[in-house]
Write an enzyme that holds these catalytic residues in place. Structure first.
Site, mmCIF file in Angstrom:
data_model
loop_
_atom_site.group_PDB
_atom_site.id
_atom_site.type_symbol
_atom_site.label_atom_id
_atom_site.label_comp_id
_atom_site.label_asym_id
_atom_site.label_seq_id
_atom_site.Cartn_x
_atom_site.Cartn_y
_atom_site.Cartn_z
ATOM 1 N N ASP A 171 -5.335 2.390 10.698
ATOM 2 C CA ASP A 171 -6.763 2.184 10.910
ATOM 3 C C ASP A 171 -6.953 1.738 12.360
ATOM 4 O O ASP A 171 -6.995 2.565 13.264
ATOM 5 C CB ASP A 171 -7.227 1.147 9.886
ATOM 6 C CG ASP A 171 -8.717 0.949 9.843
ATOM 7 O OD1 ASP A 171 -9.451 1.898 10.159
ATOM 8 O OD2 ASP A 171 -9.176 -0.150 9.493
ATOM 9 N N THR A 177 -1.471 -3.214 12.919
ATOM 10 C CA THR A 177 -0.332 -3.458 12.037
ATOM 11 C C THR A 177 0.902 -2.696 12.513
ATOM 12 O O THR A 177 1.986 -3.263 12.657
ATOM 13 C CB THR A 177 -0.686 -3.019 10.591
ATOM 14 O OG1 THR A 177 -1.877 -3.681 10.194
ATOM 15 C CG2 THR A 177 0.430 -3.349 9.621
ATOM 16 N N ASP A 179 0.617 3.444 4.481
ATOM 17 C CA ASP A 179 -0.466 4.129 3.783
ATOM 18 C C ASP A 179 -1.535 4.627 4.749
ATOM 19 O O ASP A 179 -1.813 5.818 4.831
ATOM 20 C CB ASP A 179 -1.068 3.222 2.684
ATOM 21 C CG ASP A 179 -1.476 1.836 3.200
ATOM 22 O OD1 ASP A 179 -1.351 1.568 4.404
ATOM 23 O OD2 ASP A 179 -1.936 1.021 2.374
ATOM 24 N N GLY A 220 0.776 -1.246 0.000
ATOM 25 C CA GLY A 220 0.000 0.000 0.000
ATOM 26 C C GLY A 220 0.802 1.288 0.000
ATOM 27 O O GLY A 220 0.365 2.298 -0.546
HETATM 28 P P1 IMP Z 1 -4.663 -1.569 10.802
HETATM 29 O O1 IMP Z 1 -4.204 -0.213 11.254
HETATM 30 O O2 IMP Z 1 -3.865 -2.696 11.361
HETATM 31 O O3 IMP Z 1 -6.139 -1.753 11.022
HETATM 32 O O4 IMP Z 1 -4.509 -1.759 9.263
HETATM 33 C C1 IMP Z 1 -4.074 -0.839 8.412
HETATM 34 C C2 IMP Z 1 -4.018 -1.502 7.058
HETATM 35 O O5 IMP Z 1 -5.346 -1.821 6.610
HETATM 36 C C3 IMP Z 1 -3.439 -0.547 6.044
HETATM 37 O O6 IMP Z 1 -2.094 -0.828 5.833
HETATM 38 C C4 IMP Z 1 -4.238 -0.838 4.814
HETATM 39 O O7 IMP Z 1 -3.587 -1.796 4.036
HETATM 40 C C5 IMP Z 1 -5.523 -1.430 5.273
HETATM 41 N N1 IMP Z 1 -6.602 -0.428 5.193
HETATM 42 C C6 IMP Z 1 -7.245 0.174 6.222
HETATM 43 N N2 IMP Z 1 -8.163 1.034 5.777
HETATM 44 C C7 IMP Z 1 -8.083 0.992 4.429
HETATM 45 C C8 IMP Z 1 -8.772 1.707 3.382
HETATM 46 O O8 IMP Z 1 -9.652 2.553 3.593
HETATM 47 N N3 IMP Z 1 -8.401 1.403 2.107
HETATM 48 C C9 IMP Z 1 -7.439 0.498 1.808
HETATM 49 N N4 IMP Z 1 -6.765 -0.179 2.765
HETATM 50 C C10 IMP Z 1 -7.083 0.067 4.052
HETATM 51 MG MG MG Z 2 -1.313 -1.943 4.092
#
Ligand code: IMP
Ligand code: MG
Length: 187
Positions: free
Chosen positions: A103, A107, A100, A44
């Site tokens: 959320d 990660t 990128d 991403g």
């Molecule tokens: P988290 O913070 O572990 O929940 O995950 C973050 C990852 O989820 C990012 O690296 C993205 O790959 C994916 N992600 C979260 N929201 C989006 C979105 O709106 N579009 C595309 N990928 C997203």
């Molecule tokens: Mg990602």
């Protein structure tokens, strides 16, 4: 069943370019006279990373990691694994992770902990988009491009089911499922 996705613009190419240049300048100021390694999270962050490093006026090293997080299509779970590790030595280096979207935070929390085990001088985070309201774990993000409240975003590296990464701007995506035999109107 075929999908007919609806895309609506959220951040233009011009606004992204302006913001990326600002972040690059801030990073250039902060890391003067420091050994900086920029680590991008595949896939991403690849476009953001490519633009950002060209706005950093310092000698830097560049590396990538690839992570897999198990979960449903649109949301990650707490389980993250590294499928491609860093290759450069990070000992005594200042590390900046480029991502990128933050959320839930799962990660980056995981990656930051793992990278800190390399006896780094520091580990900080730079993300293009912060979905702060959706955070499930506490994580500090030092550089944020844009704060977006909600919605699923694509473009500028971001995908939905591996599509749309090449769009130059960022769009909100609403998947629409085309009913059997339905022909979308030209209008
Ligand atoms: P988290 O913070 O572990 O929940 O995950 C973050 C990852 O989820 C990012 O690296 C993205 O790959 C994916 N992600 C979260 N929201 C989006 C979105 O709106 N579009 C595309 N990928 C997203
Ligand atoms: Mg990602």
């Amino acid at each position: 069943m075929k999908t007919v996705d609806e895309l609506s613009p959220v951040i233009t190419e011009e606004n992204i370019n302006r913001r990326v240049a600002e972040i690059g300048s801030a990073i250039t100021r902060e890391y003067q006279d420091k050994d900086l390694v920029i680590i991008g999270i595949l896939k991403g962050a690849f476009i953001f990373m490519a633009d950002l490093v060209r706005k950093i006026d310092l000698p830097i090293e560049v590396d990538f990691v690839r992570l897999q997080s198990y979960g449903s299509g649109m949301e990650s779970s707490g389980q993250v694994t590294i499928t491609k590790d860093v290759e450069l030595s990070l000992k005594d280096k200042h590390v900046l992770i480029v991502e990128d979207i933050v959320d839930t935070g799962y990660t980056l929390k995981y990656l930051k902990e793992v990278l800190s085990l390399h006896e780094t001088a520091s580990v900080k985070i730079c993300c293009l988009i912060d979905k702060k309201e959706r955070r499930k774990v506490d994580i500090e993000v030092e550089y944020v491009g844009f704060e977006i409240e909600k919605g699923f975003l694509v473009g500028y590296g971001l995908d939905y089911d591996e599509q749309y990464r090449q769009l130059p701007g960022i769009f909100h995506l609403t998947p629409r499922y085309e009913a059997k035999g339905f022909v979308p109107s030209e209008r």
